[in-house]
Scaffold this motif. Structure first.
Motif, PDB file in Angstrom:
ATOM      1  N   PRO A 104       0.836  -1.210   0.000  1.00 59.23           N
ATOM      2  CA  PRO A 104       0.000   0.000   0.000  1.00 59.23           C
ATOM      3  C   PRO A 104       0.868   1.256   0.000  1.00 59.23           C
ATOM      4  O   PRO A 104       1.966   1.270   0.553  1.00 59.23           O
ATOM      5  CB  PRO A 104      -0.785  -0.117   1.310  1.00 59.23           C
ATOM      6  N   GLY A 105       0.365   2.289  -0.637  1.00 58.62           N
ATOM      7  CA  GLY A 105       1.059   3.565  -0.632  1.00 58.62           C
ATOM      8  C   GLY A 105       2.094   3.739  -1.723  1.00 58.62           C
ATOM      9  O   GLY A 105       2.669   4.817  -1.859  1.00 58.62           O
ATOM     10  N   THR A 106       2.359   2.708  -2.522  1.00 59.97           N
ATOM     11  CA  THR A 106       3.323   2.808  -3.607  1.00 59.97           C
ATOM     12  C   THR A 106       2.642   3.350  -4.868  1.00 59.97           C
ATOM     13  O   THR A 106       1.418   3.458  -4.940  1.00 59.97           O
ATOM     14  CB  THR A 106       3.981   1.452  -3.874  1.00 59.97           C
ATOM     15  N   GLN A 107       3.460   3.668  -5.893  1.00 60.50           N
ATOM     16  CA  GLN A 107       2.963   4.362  -7.071  1.00 60.50           C
ATOM     17  C   GLN A 107       2.518   3.427  -8.190  1.00 60.50           C
ATOM     18  O   GLN A 107       2.136   3.901  -9.260  1.00 60.50           O
ATOM     19  CB  GLN A 107       4.041   5.295  -7.620  1.00 60.50           C
ATOM     20  N   ARG A 139      -2.351   2.199  -6.775  1.00 65.06           N
ATOM     21  CA  ARG A 139      -2.907   3.543  -6.683  1.00 65.06           C
ATOM     22  C   ARG A 139      -4.380   3.571  -7.079  1.00 65.06           C
ATOM     23  O   ARG A 139      -5.204   4.216  -6.410  1.00 65.06           O
ATOM     24  CB  ARG A 139      -2.070   4.493  -7.560  1.00 65.06           C
ATOM     25  N   GLU A 161      -6.481   2.069  -4.304  1.00 61.05           N
ATOM     26  CA  GLU A 161      -6.700   2.969  -3.172  1.00 61.05           C
ATOM     27  C   GLU A 161      -7.785   3.987  -3.480  1.00 61.05           C
ATOM     28  O   GLU A 161      -8.603   4.323  -2.611  1.00 61.05           O
ATOM     29  CB  GLU A 161      -5.384   3.649  -2.807  1.00 61.05           C
TER      30      GLU A 161
END
Length: 349
Positions: free
Chosen positions: A109-112, A117, A120
């Motif tokens: 989670p939180g990666t590009q 993305r 999310e």
């Protein structure tokens, strides 16, 4: 049930949106990316429609991947440079395994990565440690209900008939829940139904159902299932309306209020609503667009990097999976434009 979609109408919606892009895609680099990505998406899908299964996964997946860039550009929740997508954000392993057992993982989670993305933005889960089997994600697609990959017990979407909500006032949300599997109906007990629904958290907190005792409402009598000729069946299930959801002091809720609650409990797919299961490695249900994304990514990697194995899989003379794969790819071309258009509306408002 058959899912009726109008891909041409969806492409018209998408093309019409490009002169005045929605959400945050209204200006600058986001506007340019939105328009260019949707042009590439449409060209990829048009190309996919005129080729066979040998290369179709490549065009369809990369068309969907480019649509993800348009979705991110329009998303109102992605600010600053967070809308720019890099890498796939999803991986497949286990190509030496049987086709249904191919493993799919995502980036953290939180990666590009594109998959992460867009997931999310759609409140859809990612899973980095525990791999998910291709078959399990395959079964999350409503279009695959009649195309199982094995004889294992399946967790598939359960269609809910919005018309059955009605317009009258009532203290309960009562709807027909469809595509309940034979194994649950054959057991015929309240316990079997409750155990099955634990995989559908949004549906599991039901209040009662229509029972076999003169169609009375209650939990003690066995469920009154209505069976389909082709297998599976349906059941009328009831949920209490949540407190503070617009219900009156007497507990009655209007049809509009109950319909809104149903939509909050379910996911949309091409104009219909479904209860979706939550797979063991996930914290919530996978958005239908992301289920398509995961399946098509796995198929595209097979076609691209394992061409001989892929050629065997799509041979109707040599593979039990050939026809299900053909049907999946045909439906991808027709269903995904509708899902993409609906998703852009979802993230941009």
């Amino acid at each position: 049930m058959d899912i009726h979609v109008d891909a041409d109408e969806a492409w018209e919606r998408l093309r019409a949106s490009r002169w005045n892009p929605p959400g945050r895609a209204g200006s600058g680099s986001r506007r340019k990316t939105y328009a260019a990505a949707l042009e590439q998406t449409e060209q990829m899908f048009r190309a996919a429609a005129v080729v066979g299964p040998a290369t179709r996964p490549l065009q369809v997946f990369y068309g969907l991947s480019q649509a993800g860039r348009a979705i991110a550009a329009a998303a109102v929740t992605l600010k600053s440079e967070g809308w720019r997508l890099v890498t796939h954000g999803i991986k497949t392993t286990g190509f030496d395994r049987p086709f249904p057992d191919i493993q799919i993982r995502t980036d953290p989670p939180g990666t590009q990565g594109s998959f992460v993305r867009v997931s999310e933005v759609l409140d859809s889960p990612v899973w980095e440690r525990d791999p998910v089997r291709l078959e399990d994600v395959w079964d999350l697609l409503p279009s695959n209900l009649r195309y199982p990959l094995t004889t294992r017990d399946r967790l598939t979407p359960m269609y809910v008939d919005e018309v059955s909500v009605g317009t009258h006032e009532h203290t309960l949300l009562s709807v027909d829940v469809c595509n309940i599997p034979d194994r649950v109906m054959d057991a015929g007990t309240r316990e079997a139904l409750s155990d099955f629904l634990t995989s559908y958290p949004a549906a599991a907190q039901y209040e009662s159902y229509v029972s076999t005792h003169a169609l009375s409402l209650g939990l003690e009598a066995p469920p009154e299932y209505r069976r389909y000729d082709h297998g599976g069946g349906e059941l009328t299930i009831n949920w209490r309306m949540p407190h503070g959801a617009g219900t009156r002091l007497d507990g009655l809720a209007t049809g509009a209020e109950r319909l809104a609650h149903l939509r909050a409990m379910t996911r949309g797919y091409a104009g219909d609503r479904y209860f979706l299961p939550v797979l063991p490695s996930m914290k919530r249900e996978l958005h239908p667009l992301m289920a398509w994304w995961a399946v098509l990514y796995a198929l595209s990697m097979l076609a691209r990097y394992q061409p001989a194995a892929w050629g065997t899989l799509i041979s109707v003379d040599n593979s039990q999976h050939a026809v299900p794969i053909e049907r999946l790819l045909e439906r991808a071309i027709n269903h995904l434009p509708v899902l993409i258009a609906d998703t852009i509306t979802e993230v941009s408002t």
